[in-house]
Design a protein around this motif. Structure first.
Motif, PDB file in Angstrom:
ATOM      1  N   TRP A   1      -6.851   3.715  -5.230  1.00  0.00           N
ATOM      2  CA  TRP A   1      -7.953   3.626  -4.143  1.00  0.00           C
ATOM      3  C   TRP A   1      -8.091   4.958  -3.464  1.00  0.00           C
ATOM      4  CZ3 TRP A   1     -10.904  -0.573  -3.405  1.00  0.00           C
ATOM      5  CH2 TRP A   1     -11.643  -0.512  -1.966  1.00  0.00           C
ATOM      6  N   ASP A   2      -9.299   5.358  -3.377  1.00  0.00           N
ATOM      7  CA  ASP A   2     -10.032   6.436  -2.842  1.00  0.00           C
ATOM      8  C   ASP A   2      -9.330   6.605  -1.455  1.00  0.00           C
ATOM      9  OD1 ASP A   2     -11.199   8.727  -1.867  1.00  0.00           O
ATOM     10  OD2 ASP A   2     -13.060   8.123  -2.848  1.00  0.00           O
ATOM     11  N   GLU A   3      -8.488   7.941  -1.360  1.00  0.00           N
ATOM     12  CA  GLU A   3      -7.938   8.125   0.037  1.00  0.00           C
ATOM     13  C   GLU A   3      -8.527   9.533   0.674  1.00  0.00           C
ATOM     14  OE1 GLU A   3      -4.258  10.837  -0.510  1.00  0.00           O
ATOM     15  OE2 GLU A   3      -3.519   8.903  -0.980  1.00  0.00           O
TER      16      GLU A   3
ATOM     17  N   GLY B   1       0.918  -1.079   0.114  1.00  0.00           N
ATOM     18  CA  GLY B   1      -0.184  -0.010  -0.003  1.00  0.00           C
ATOM     19  C   GLY B   1       0.809   1.344   0.008  1.00  0.00           C
ATOM     20  N   LEU B   2       0.655   2.044  -0.963  1.00  0.00           N
ATOM     21  CA  LEU B   2       1.312   3.240  -0.889  1.00  0.00           C
ATOM     22  C   LEU B   2       0.474   4.724  -0.873  1.00  0.00           C
ATOM     23  CD1 LEU B   2       3.438   2.556  -4.108  1.00  0.00           C
ATOM     24  CD2 LEU B   2       3.931   2.147  -1.646  1.00  0.00           C
ATOM     25  N   ASP B   3       1.102   5.642  -0.074  1.00  0.00           N
ATOM     26  CA  ASP B   3       0.633   6.926   0.196  1.00  0.00           C
ATOM     27  C   ASP B   3       1.368   7.942  -0.684  1.00  0.00           C
ATOM     28  OD1 ASP B   3      -1.169   9.105   0.520  1.00  0.00           O
ATOM     29  OD2 ASP B   3      -0.215   9.441   2.567  1.00  0.00           O
ATOM     30  N   TYR B   4       1.167   8.236  -1.773  1.00  0.00           N
ATOM     31  CA  TYR B   4       2.058   9.037  -2.588  1.00  0.00           C
ATOM     32  C   TYR B   4       2.101  10.559  -2.419  1.00  0.00           C
ATOM     33  CZ  TYR B   4       3.942  10.947  -6.938  1.00  0.00           C
ATOM     34  OH  TYR B   4       4.947  11.783  -7.788  1.00  0.00           O
ATOM     35  N   GLY B   5       2.801  11.208  -1.981  1.00  0.00           N
ATOM     36  CA  GLY B   5       2.747  12.402  -1.879  1.00  0.00           C
ATOM     37  C   GLY B   5       3.841  13.419  -2.481  1.00  0.00           C
TER      38      GLY B   5
ATOM     39  N   ILE C   1      -3.858   2.847   6.387  1.00  0.00           N
ATOM     40  CA  ILE C   1      -5.243   2.993   6.381  1.00  0.00           C
ATOM     41  C   ILE C   1      -5.798   2.769   5.137  1.00  0.00           C
ATOM     42  CG2 ILE C   1      -7.030   4.810   6.789  1.00  0.00           C
ATOM     43  CD1 ILE C   1      -5.162   6.026   9.019  1.00  0.00           C
ATOM     44  N   ILE C   2      -5.180   3.245   3.887  1.00  0.00           N
ATOM     45  CA  ILE C   2      -5.488   3.107   2.707  1.00  0.00           C
ATOM     46  C   ILE C   2      -5.536   1.468   2.300  1.00  0.00           C
ATOM     47  CG2 ILE C   2      -4.711   3.327   0.183  1.00  0.00           C
ATOM     48  CD1 ILE C   2      -3.691   5.951   1.205  1.00  0.00           C
TER      49      ILE C   2
END
Length: 156
Positions: free
Chosen positions: A98-100, A8-12, A132-133
């Motif tokens: 995936w909607d974050e 899972g990745l949260d790209y900023g 969380i994502i």
């Protein structure tokens, strides 16, 4: 019953939060936050993601998709789509957007409730958001599977 592991990745703009699922695909655990100095300098970021894919044996990537609250696509979401395309080319793995929405707010809340000082939260927020994502994705997949199985049983 072993299932595939998922990254899972949260790209900023200057960070990528990373989480990984357990071998059964039930829970997400935070792994790390990858930092970079400039938004468009992604070579080392991609190399680190590829190393994590190899380390965990991931077979799929779930990438947080920052849609606007009114469900439109803004600049950040477009950059995320470009990042997805790059990841698919480099890793040859499927990448699910995936909607974050509100995950960063939720991650901030988790850190506040855990007593993490404001100055320290920046270090952890993206990793928590990635967790969380990924957990949201895993929960949705589990619910779909459960629904499909109960639907099949009702047809027997």
């Amino acid at each position: 019953m072993k299932t595939k592991r998922i990254l899972g990745l949260d790209y900023g703009s200057k960070t990528v939060g990373v989480a990984v699922s357990d071998g059964l695909g039930l829970t997400a655990q935070g792994v790390e936050t990858i930092f970079r100095k400039q938004e468009d300098k992604l070579r080392q970021t991609c190399a680190r993601i590829e190393a994590l894919i190899a380390e965990y044996g991931a077979e799929q990537i779930v990438l947080g998709y920052p849609k606007n609250m009114n469900d439109t696509i803004g600049e950040r979401a477009r950059k995320t789509e470009e990042f997805r395309d790059m990841l698919e080319r480099r890793t040859h793995l499927p990448v699910v957007l995936w909607d974050e929405r509100l995950t960063t707010v939720e991650a901030e809340q988790v850190l506040m409730e855990s007593g993490v000082r404001r100055e320290e939260r920046k270090k952890y927020i993206d990793k928590i958001a990635a967790t969380i994502i990924l957990q949201d994705f895993l929960d949705c997949e589990a619910a779909k599977t459960q629904f499909e199985e109960s639907d099949l049983r009702s047809k027997e």
